[in-house]
Design an enzyme around this catalytic site. Structure first.
Site, short mmCIF file in Angstrom:
data_model
loop_
_atom_site.label_atom_id
_atom_site.label_comp_id
_atom_site.label_asym_id
_atom_site.label_seq_id
_atom_site.Cartn_x
_atom_site.Cartn_y
_atom_site.Cartn_z
N ASP A 68 0.81 -0.90 -0.19
CA ASP A 68 0.05 0.33 0.14
C ASP A 68 1.09 0.88 0.50
O ASP A 68 0.76 1.82 -0.63
CB ASP A 68 -0.55 -0.05 1.33
CG ASP A 68 -1.80 -1.48 1.35
OD1 ASP A 68 -2.73 -1.74 0.76
OD2 ASP A 68 -1.44 -2.55 2.52
N GLU A 93 0.85 -6.62 -5.25
CA GLU A 93 1.21 -5.89 -6.30
C GLU A 93 2.44 -4.93 -6.33
O GLU A 93 2.45 -4.96 -7.93
CB GLU A 93 -0.08 -4.09 -5.87
CG GLU A 93 -0.21 -3.53 -6.57
CD GLU A 93 -1.71 -2.69 -6.58
OE1 GLU A 93 -2.72 -3.61 -6.02
OE2 GLU A 93 -1.67 -1.41 -7.05
O1 TRH Z 1 4.31 -6.15 0.16
P1 TRH Z 1 3.10 -6.81 -0.24
O2 TRH Z 1 2.94 -8.51 0.00
O3 TRH Z 1 2.21 -5.70 -0.49
C1 TRH Z 1 1.14 -6.27 -0.39
C2 TRH Z 1 -0.35 -5.86 -1.86
O4 TRH Z 1 -0.13 -4.46 -1.74
C3 TRH Z 1 -1.40 -6.34 -2.03
O5 TRH Z 1 -1.83 -5.49 -3.01
C4 TRH Z 1 -2.02 -5.33 -0.38
O6 TRH Z 1 -3.23 -5.73 -0.74
C5 TRH Z 1 -1.64 -6.48 0.29
O7 TRH Z 1 -0.07 -6.10 0.46
C6 TRH Z 1 -2.02 -5.73 1.62
O8 TRH Z 1 3.71 -7.42 -1.26
P2 TRH Z 1 4.44 -5.98 -2.67
O9 TRH Z 1 2.92 -5.06 -3.04
O10 TRH Z 1 5.36 -6.30 -3.73
O11 TRH Z 1 5.07 -4.91 -2.32
C7 TRH Z 1 5.77 -4.98 -1.55
C8 TRH Z 1 7.12 -3.03 -1.01
O12 TRH Z 1 8.54 -4.16 -0.93
C9 TRH Z 1 7.61 -3.24 -3.14
O13 TRH Z 1 7.46 -1.54 -3.24
C10 TRH Z 1 8.82 -3.45 -3.33
C11 TRH Z 1 9.22 -3.14 -1.87
N1 TRH Z 1 11.36 -3.79 -1.72
C12 TRH Z 1 11.97 -2.94 -1.39
O14 TRH Z 1 12.06 -2.60 -1.25
N2 TRH Z 1 13.09 -3.54 -0.79
C13 TRH Z 1 12.88 -5.61 -0.83
O15 TRH Z 1 14.13 -5.84 -0.12
C14 TRH Z 1 11.36 -5.90 -1.29
C15 TRH Z 1 12.14 -7.58 -1.33
C16 TRH Z 1 11.07 -4.79 -1.28
#
Ligand code: TRH
Length: 385
Positions: A20, A280
């Site tokens: 989010d 996402e």
């Molecule tokens: O963390 P998430 O599982 O977030 C989820 C989704 O947004 C989902 O749609 C929503 O319903 C739920 O939360 C509540 O996965 P997402 O969306 O990939 O977000 C991860 C974020 O973390 C993304 O901006 C990439 C970042 N990230 C880093 O900055 N460094 C890292 O080492 C990793 C592995 C990820």
């Protein structure tokens, strides 16, 4: 008369995890940097932003990061008696139905002209999204205040995907430069992958069958290099390595690393041949990396995520050779069901020669659409004004 930059207020509540904030932050930064908007980003949990942006200070009520004015959304904001209408921005964005604070909404109704009001929705490849994109929803109590739904998506009849203006140029430069990649690997893992290694990043929820994947990858014909940033995947890798943070089994070398800042995580995706992603935002970033990927979708109790997964797979594999599409689908579905991957992984692995150019083509097709921040700026400027 000098014109002032348009003021935007973006509200975001953390439901779970990082996505989010990840999306709201990217949107805020694009609007500020690339569209010269004056953006305030209200977040209820700044610790999440501090994970993605270590220069953010979770203890501060207000701070400026990359041209964005980041504010803590605390109870005071929900419980204020009144908000002066002059405090209300020209455009108000609530992300994922988070409900703009009530006193602020009252001030929106009192402000003339009323602000343009957007509800940014979750990303889905389902067909109904095209019908719902940009639809108005009059406020039940404060008419004529009207909220418009804005849906990200994969087709020209949706709001598109977040993509910074320089993203693909930076990706191409990185992917074309072996020395930069070697330096990236050295700084991340202390070593450089052997020539020809299959490089894999791992990010997903705890139910994914990491153990079976690691076992199956040891049977890849050639060296394998696996990197898991801190989280469920890195915990599984550590367990597989009998408690060690990195180690090797046969020709597979695995590394657990700290959670990366968001921009560096992009580089990890660009540097790998296959990315396991989730939710996402990392799901979208893996597509921009133009490399094969496996999506662990955020599971919901009602099972709606299976419909979303199927809708995306249908779009993504359209035009792919049917046998290869079946292999991609089998691995993705099994990964999301938490099933053993002893069969589906080798089949996917064997199809990589065809799936890799497809991933490049897919990214290029998506890039032909305007990005989400540009579409949102155009919509609020040209349609709602
Ligand atoms: O963390 P998430 O599982 O977030 C989820 C989704 O947004 C989902 O749609 C929503 O319903 C739920 O939360 C509540 O996965 P997402 O969306 O990939 O977000 C991860 C974020 O973390 C993304 O901006 C990439 C970042 N990230 C880093 O900055 N460094 C890292 O080492 C990793 C592995 C990820």
């Amino acid at each position: 008369m000098a014109s002032h930059p348009e003021r935007w207020d973006i509200f975001c509540r953390v439901v779970d995890n990082y996505g989010d904030v990840g999306v709201a932050w990217r949107l805020a930064r694009c609007l500020a940097r690339e569209h010269a908007k004056h953006v305030r980003l209200f977040l209820d949990d700044l610790t999440v932003l501090a994970r993605l942006r270590p220069d953010a200070d979770a203890a501060l009520a207000a701070q400026r990061i990359d041209s964005v004015d980041v504010r803590r959304w605390d109870e005071a904001l929900d419980e204020r008696e009144t908000v002066p209408p002059g405090e209300v921005a020209d455009v108000v964005v609530e992300t994922f139905g988070c409900d703009t604070p009530e006193p602020y909404v009252r001030a929106m109704a009192a402000r003339i002209p009323h602000p343009r009001w957007i509800n940014l929705e979750y990303l889905s490849a389902e067909e109904w999204v095209e019908e719902s994109h940009a639809l108005p929803s009059p406020h039940p109590r404060y008419a004529p205040l009207t909220r418009h739904f804005f849906f990200p998506g994969f087709t020209s009849r949706t709001g598109g995907l977040l993509r910074e203006r320089d993203l693909l140029g930076r990706r191409d430069a990185f992917q074309a430069d072996r020395a930069t990649q070697a330096e990236f690997w050295r700084s991340l893992t202390g070593a450089v992958p052997p020539d020809g290694a299959l490089k894999v990043s791992l990010f997903g929820y705890s139910a994914a069958p990491y153990w079976g994947l690691l076992e199956a990858m040891t049977r890849h014909a050639g060296p394998v290099w696996v990197v898991a940033p801190e989280g469920a995947a890195s915990a599984a890798v550590t367990a597989w390595l009998h408690g060690r943070p990195h180690g090797e089994r046969g020709t597979l070398q695995a590394f657990t690393v700290a959670f990366l800042d968001q921009d560096r995580y992009d580089e990890l995706l660009w540097a790998c041949d296959i990315n396991f992603v989730r939710g996402e935002d990392s799901f979208v970033r893996a597509q921009w990396a133009a490399r094969p990927f496996v999506w662990h979708i955020y599971p919901t109790d009602d099972g709606a995520h299976w419909v979303k997964l199927g809708a995306f797979l249908a779009r993504y594999t359209a035009g792919m050779d049917r046998a290869h599409a079946a292999r991609v689908t089998a691995l993705w579905e099994g990964w999301n069901r938490g099933e053993p991957v002893a069969r589906t992984w080798p089949a996917f692995d064997a199809a990589l020669g065809a799936v890799s150019p497809h991933a490049e083509d897919w990214a290029a097709r998506l890039a032909a659409q305007p990005d989400l921040a540009t579409q949102l700026a155009n919509f609020t400027d040209n349609v709602l004004k």
